[in-house]
Design a protein around this motif. Structure first.
Motif, short mmCIF file in Angstrom:
data_model
loop_
_atom_site.label_atom_id
_atom_site.label_comp_id
_atom_site.label_asym_id
_atom_site.label_seq_id
_atom_site.Cartn_x
_atom_site.Cartn_y
_atom_site.Cartn_z
N GLY A 21 112.63 93.32 35.07
CA GLY A 21 111.53 93.24 36.49
C GLY A 21 113.02 93.13 37.85
N SER A 22 112.47 93.72 39.22
CA SER A 22 112.58 93.49 39.65
C SER A 22 112.57 92.68 40.67
CB SER A 22 112.67 94.59 40.85
OG SER A 22 113.98 95.64 39.67
N ARG B 78 114.04 91.18 45.19
CA ARG B 78 115.22 91.86 46.63
C ARG B 78 115.08 89.35 47.13
NH1 ARG B 78 114.45 93.92 52.07
NH2 ARG B 78 113.41 92.42 52.28
N ARG C 297 123.49 95.30 37.65
CA ARG C 297 122.67 94.53 38.19
C ARG C 297 122.23 94.33 38.77
NH1 ARG C 297 120.45 91.07 34.73
NH2 ARG C 297 122.03 89.42 34.62
N PHE C 298 123.21 93.48 39.38
CA PHE C 298 123.14 92.61 41.26
C PHE C 298 122.97 93.47 41.86
CE2 PHE C 298 121.69 88.83 39.69
CZ PHE C 298 120.79 88.96 38.71
N THR C 299 123.04 93.66 42.83
CA THR C 299 123.24 93.83 44.30
C THR C 299 123.88 92.86 45.32
OG1 THR C 299 123.18 96.62 43.76
CG2 THR C 299 124.20 96.29 45.71
N TYR D 76 119.84 92.24 45.59
CA TYR D 76 118.74 93.09 45.12
C TYR D 76 119.05 92.60 43.35
CZ TYR D 76 118.66 95.67 49.37
OH TYR D 76 117.65 95.66 50.33
N MET D 77 117.50 92.11 42.63
CA MET D 77 118.25 91.67 40.99
C MET D 77 116.59 92.56 40.41
SD MET D 77 118.21 87.54 41.44
CE MET D 77 116.61 87.28 42.24
N ASN D 78 118.66 93.42 39.81
CA ASN D 78 118.02 94.26 38.89
C ASN D 78 117.32 94.35 37.48
OD1 ASN D 78 116.23 96.11 40.97
ND2 ASN D 78 118.85 96.91 40.49
N SER D 79 116.71 94.36 35.98
CA SER D 79 116.97 94.43 34.70
C SER D 79 117.01 93.03 34.74
CB SER D 79 118.02 95.32 34.87
OG SER D 79 118.12 96.30 34.53
N LEU D 80 116.12 92.34 35.09
CA LEU D 80 116.00 90.94 35.33
C LEU D 80 115.94 90.46 33.95
CD1 LEU D 80 114.86 89.78 38.43
CD2 LEU D 80 116.56 88.76 37.49
N ASP E 188 118.80 84.43 34.05
CA ASP E 188 119.29 84.33 35.38
C ASP E 188 118.04 83.47 35.84
OD1 ASP E 188 118.79 88.59 35.05
OD2 ASP E 188 119.86 87.15 34.88
#
Length: 120
Positions: A16-17, A19, A67-69, A82-86, A90
């Motif tokens: 999941g993602s 912010r 994965r993070f921005t 922004y955290m994706n593909s957690l 993490d």
């Protein structure tokens, strides 16, 4: 002294993602390098990401690269992560961090943290 307040943490499933947001109390934050660190249960705090004051340069830990921005909105004195593909690994308390000069062990100003839990 600038104060930082994180928000956006919570429970999310693997893959999941989320912010995270970090609101600064003063506009002077726009002249600071800003970053995120995290501390997992039973582990030491570690660097996650940093953004230069100009917004033109970023650096990420290898574990989150791709994965993070990290970004910021100077008009709102707010920094985002922004955290994706957690992943389960993490899971940690995430801290916002700011200072005039980046240091890999952390800069001068810290928020109180927001908890991110990634469940499988």
């Amino acid at each position: 002294q600038v104060q930082l307040a994180e928000s956006g943490g919570g429970l999310v499933q693997v893959g999941g993602s989320l912010r995270l947001s970090c609101a600064a109390s003063e506009r002077t934050i726009t002249r600071y390098a800003v970053g995120w660190f995290r501390q997992a249960p039973g582990k030491e705090r570690e660097f996650v990401a940093v953004l230069s004051w100009s917004g033109g340069s970023t650096h990420y830990a290898d574990s989150v690269k791709g994965r993070f921005t990290i970004s910021k909105d100077d008009a709102k004195n707010t920094v985002f992560l922004y955290m994706n593909s957690l992943k389960a690994e993490d899971t940690a308390v995430y801290y916002c961090n700011a200072g005039l000069l980046f240091r890999p062990d952390g800069m001068d100003i810290w928020g109180k943290g927001t908890l991110v839990t990634v469940s499988s």
